[in-house]
Write a protein that holds these residues in place. Structure first.
Motif, PDB file in Angstrom:
ATOM      1  N   LEU A 176      -3.243  -5.412  -5.288  1.00 25.57           N
ATOM      2  CA  LEU A 176      -2.654  -4.082  -5.505  1.00 25.57           C
ATOM      3  C   LEU A 176      -1.402  -4.185  -6.355  1.00 25.57           C
ATOM      4  N   ARG A 230       4.563  17.132 -11.366  1.00 27.07           N
ATOM      5  CA  ARG A 230       3.864  18.010 -12.295  1.00 27.07           C
ATOM      6  C   ARG A 230       3.461  19.310 -11.601  1.00 27.07           C
ATOM      7  N   TYR A 231       2.934  19.159 -10.392  1.00 27.98           N
ATOM      8  CA  TYR A 231       2.462  20.348  -9.682  1.00 27.98           C
ATOM      9  C   TYR A 231       3.644  21.166  -9.177  1.00 27.98           C
ATOM     10  N   THR A 256      12.677   8.066   0.863  1.00 21.31           N
ATOM     11  CA  THR A 256      11.585   8.874   1.416  1.00 21.31           C
ATOM     12  C   THR A 256      10.331   8.029   1.640  1.00 21.31           C
ATOM     13  N   LEU A 292       0.832  -1.198   0.000  1.00 20.13           N
ATOM     14  CA  LEU A 292       0.000   0.000   0.000  1.00 20.13           C
ATOM     15  C   LEU A 292       0.869   1.252   0.000  1.00 20.13           C
ATOM     16  N   ASN A 333       4.364   9.574  -9.969  1.00 18.73           N
ATOM     17  CA  ASN A 333       4.042   9.370 -11.376  1.00 18.73           C
ATOM     18  C   ASN A 333       4.462  10.576 -12.220  1.00 18.73           C
ATOM     19  N   MET A 372      -0.318  -2.499 -10.005  1.00 21.76           N
ATOM     20  CA  MET A 372       0.869  -1.684 -10.238  1.00 21.76           C
ATOM     21  C   MET A 372       1.741  -2.235 -11.343  1.00 21.76           C
ATOM     22  N   TRP A 394      -3.158  12.352  -1.585  1.00 22.56           N
ATOM     23  CA  TRP A 394      -2.956  12.023  -2.996  1.00 22.56           C
ATOM     24  C   TRP A 394      -3.742  10.766  -3.379  1.00 22.56           C
ATOM     25  N   THR A 429       1.113  12.592 -13.727  1.00 24.23           N
ATOM     26  CA  THR A 429       0.098  13.199 -12.864  1.00 24.23           C
ATOM     27  C   THR A 429       0.553  13.283 -11.411  1.00 24.23           C
ATOM     28  N   GLY A 430       1.825  12.951 -11.183  1.00 29.39           N
ATOM     29  CA  GLY A 430       2.299  12.946  -9.801  1.00 29.39           C
ATOM     30  C   GLY A 430       2.602  14.332  -9.297  1.00 29.39           C
ATOM     31  N   ILE A 431       3.226  14.377  -8.149  1.00 22.85           N
ATOM     32  CA  ILE A 431       3.441  15.665  -7.518  1.00 22.85           C
ATOM     33  C   ILE A 431       4.481  16.485  -8.274  1.00 22.85           C
ATOM     34  N   SER A 491       3.778   1.419  -1.297  1.00 22.94           N
ATOM     35  CA  SER A 491       4.287   1.531  -2.672  1.00 22.94           C
ATOM     36  C   SER A 491       3.256   2.154  -3.577  1.00 22.94           C
ATOM     37  N   SER A 492       1.999   1.707  -3.461  1.00 19.17           N
ATOM     38  CA  SER A 492       1.032   2.243  -4.421  1.00 19.17           C
ATOM     39  C   SER A 492       0.794   3.724  -4.177  1.00 19.17           C
ATOM     40  N   ILE A 493       0.777   4.126  -2.914  1.00 18.92           N
ATOM     41  CA  ILE A 493       0.589   5.555  -2.622  1.00 18.92           C
ATOM     42  C   ILE A 493       1.725   6.371  -3.216  1.00 18.92           C
ATOM     43  N   TRP A 494       2.956   5.904  -3.009  1.00 24.53           N
ATOM     44  CA  TRP A 494       4.102   6.680  -3.504  1.00 24.53           C
ATOM     45  C   TRP A 494       4.252   6.582  -5.007  1.00 24.53           C
ATOM     46  N   MET A 495       3.750   5.504  -5.564  1.00 21.97           N
ATOM     47  CA  MET A 495       3.769   5.423  -7.010  1.00 21.97           C
ATOM     48  C   MET A 495       2.856   6.500  -7.601  1.00 21.97           C
ATOM     49  N   LEU A 496       1.722   6.723  -6.962  1.00 19.21           N
ATOM     50  CA  LEU A 496       0.821   7.794  -7.408  1.00 19.21           C
ATOM     51  C   LEU A 496       1.507   9.148  -7.307  1.00 19.21           C
ATOM     52  N   LEU A 497       2.231   9.348  -6.187  1.00 23.47           N
ATOM     53  CA  LEU A 497       2.889  10.635  -5.981  1.00 23.47           C
ATOM     54  C   LEU A 497       4.005  10.876  -6.983  1.00 23.47           C
TER      55      LEU A 497
END
Lengths: 314, 306
Positions: free
Chosen positions: B259, A156-157, A183, A139, A149, B263, B63, A152-154, A141-147
């Motif tokens: 999950l 970009r912003y 991190t 979990l 990316n 991925m 996020w 669309t990850g962070i 990993s998946s959260i940080w993968m989103l960040l």
């Protein structure tokens, strides 16, 4: 538990009931009580460990059965002399462990000191900062993968705000992948450290600080001479458990980077898993496992010496 | 004593939101008024680092929620308008409903097994002196240094021989075994904190050892057991390696493996991944909220005094 007690009370009748109640066959009882745990550990920990050592001396590959058989120390010789990846993955493992443990200890100690203070909203703050502890492994990993990316990850912003550039993927660039995975792992690792240290902080007697206060000791000196010595055991315990755990742990790196890019983030256990699973070379994987085991055993002995674990209650 | 009193007086729970009665748990929230310097640390030195750390903790969670509830293609930083398309997708198409059930079964079963077995063993370690005790303690400790990941091959063979590959039983046993040592160390710490004289008093009153344990010791252990049991549940719920290795049928898989497959694809469906993450996080968040107040005390009672 119920079973064990029932057995303990069963015939042979022996002494009269009243006496038996007070002493309840204490000679056999502890063995009955540890039997379930002992048997499970014997079957599913001790036996596998022994077979790992056994396989490490074998050529053992289910896809190449004609080569199987006793290999002596060949696997070990290969590891130490003929396998450049062994040294690089071992090196990365050590780097990973040291960086994780040092940063987790420092941040965890700081966090514990902060949330040990009395302030408004402390309960909520504790619940929030400790929450990643509950969310581990895949979990995380998946959260940080989103960040992380690249689209669309962070990043970009951040790029929109003028920091960095578009389209960077921190996980696929050799320059950024290490800080990025460190991190992510810190995110879930620091709370655990903080919880352990906080638990111990709460048992420091306030009187000590008051006395030091009377003597005019500064807060820094109070920290160095009262808090730190008190925390010593907890720090030793958590540091060594964490070091081993960080060494062994594969799920975050496996899912976040798969050991890449270009093998940059492959730890020894990750490589062992891939040797066993992908190339089915169980013999060589076992040899590497044995080496990892010896390294860890060294850590455990260090730990035993430092903390005198398992001795008297005091 | 707090537990027993709370149990005996139902009013105590009813008035839980009222100011704590003297003598109730958590005296540290009411520090002595005569402030040692430790109590009047400048607020700035608390809120600034805490705020920074909170951001670090919460942004990743935010996020995940953002991606889970935001329509595909949107780049808004607030998940509005809310959409449940991603949840519908993972729950139904990606079989997370099944994974969820499997994970729940693995989590609950290994939690119960771990707690019961460790309770028996922990009691023996706390209350008796016996020949192999020291060796057993050493074995418990050393087992902490044995990597579960590295024992996959022999474990796989054992479960293959037991015809348990592709059955959730293999994962339940493996999770139980690897949590037992630490759980047992913690529980024996809790039991050591219960004065033996309490039990002895019950023996004198005619209770057997087992009944005395259930009537006297067990209620006092409840907070610790809840904490330890929850750790076990959360750990099994999150752990991924054993399920990945021992279960090959998709219908047997657990949430973390689900999950990981989300991925693994080349073009990751981020919305689905985030929604899957939320589904995976939900039970642990509930458990965590429930045990939060025991988390710290649980560790201080068990682990540190080892």
């Amino acid at each position: 538990m119920a079973q064990a007690a029932a057995v303990a009370k069963a015939p042979p009748a022996g002494p009269p009931p009243r006496r038996r109640r007070t002493s309840a066959t204490p000679r056999r009882l502890p063995y009955l009580l540890i039997a379930p745990a002992g048997l499970l550990m014997l079957g599913f920990i001790a036996y596998p460990v022994i077979s790992v050592f056994y396989y490490s001396l074998q050529n053992y590959n289910p896809t190449k059965p004609w080569r199987n058989g006793f290999a002596g120390l060949d696997n070990f010789v290969t590891a130490f002399t003929g396998d450049p990846d062994f040294w690089s993955t071992l090196g990365f493992s050590l780097q990973w462990v040291v960086v994780q443990v040092v940063l987790q200890l420092l941040l965890g100690l700081g966090l514990a000191l902060v949330v040990n203070q009395t302030f408004i909203g402390r309960g909520l703050a504790r619940a929030l900062v400790f929450s990643p502890w509950a969310v581990s492994g895949v979990l995380t990993s998946s959260i940080w993968m989103l960040l992380y990316n690249s689209q669309t990850g962070i990043t970009r912003y951040l790029a929109d705000a003028g920091i960095g550039s578009y389209g960077t993927s921190w996980l696929s660039d050799t320059a950024t992948v290490f800080p990025a995975v460190v991190t992510a792992e810190l995110w879930r690792g620091v709370p655990f450290f903080a919880i352990l240290i906080l638990a111990d902080l709460q048992s420091v007697s306030k009187d000590l600080y008051e006395a030091a206060e009377v003597d005019g000791a500064s807060r820094l000196r109070q920290f160095l001479h009262i808090t730190l010595p008190h925390l010593k055991d907890a720090i030793i315990l958590s540091t060594l458990l964490r070091a081993v755990w960080e060494f062994n742990n594969v799920d975050l790196l496996y899912t976040l980077t798969g050991g890449g890019p270009a093998g940059e983030t492959t730890t020894l256990p990750l490589r062992i898993a891939s040797i066993a699973v992908d190339s089915h070379d169980f013999g060589y994987a076992s040899a590497l496992t044995s080496i990892a085991f010896v390294i860890l055993l060294f850590c455990s002995m260090l730990y035993l010496r430092l903390s005198k674990f398992g001795g008297d209650d005091k | 004593m707090t537990v027993k009193e709370a149990q005996l007086t139902p009013a105590a729970t009813a008035t839980a939101s009222a100011p704590p009665a003297p003598g109730r748990r958590r005296p540290e929230t009411r520090p002595s008024k005569k402030g040692s310097s430790w109590d009047d640390v400048p607020r700035r030195q608390i809120y600034v680092p805490l705020g920074v750390y909170l951001l670090f903790t919460l942004i990743p969670f935010y996020w995940m929620l953002l991606f889970a509830f935001r329509p595909t293609g949107s780049t808004s930083l607030v998940p509005w308008p809310l959409t449940f398309e991603h949840f519908d997708k993972v729950w139904n198409e990606r079989a997370f409903a099944t994974f969820f059930q499997n994970s729940l079964l693995v989590g609950v079963a290994s939690m119960l097994m771990t707690t019961v077995v460790a309770l028996a063993g922990g009691y023996a370690l706390a209350r008796f002196d016996f020949k192999v005790k020291r060796a057993f303690m050493l074995a418990l400790l050393c087992s902490q240094f044995i990597p579960g990941a590295l024992m996959l091959v022999p474990l796989f063979e054992i479960f293959a021989n037991l015809k348990m590959i592709n059955s959730l039983g293999s994962v339940i046993i493996a999770e139980t075994v690897f949590q037992l040592p630490l759980t047992m160390i913690l529980i024996s710490g809790f039991i050591r904190n219960v004065p033996p004289s309490l039990e002895e008093a019950a023996w004198v009153d005619g209770c057997g050892r087992f009944r005395a344990f259930c009537a006297v010791v067990l209620p006092l252990l409840r907070p610790g057991l809840i904490a330890v049991g929850s750790f076990a549940f959360v750990h099994s719920w999150n752990h991924f390696l054993f399920a990945l290795m021992f279960l090959s049928d998709q219908s047997k898989q657990t949430i973390p493996v689900g999950l990981a497959t989300l991925m693994g694809a080349d073009s990751v469906d981020l919305g689905a991944l985030a929604a899957g993450g939320v589904v995976a996080a939900l039970p642990v968040v509930i458990v965590f909220a429930f045990i939060q107040k025991w988390l710290v005390t649980g560790f201080s009672a068990g682990a540190v005094k080892g």
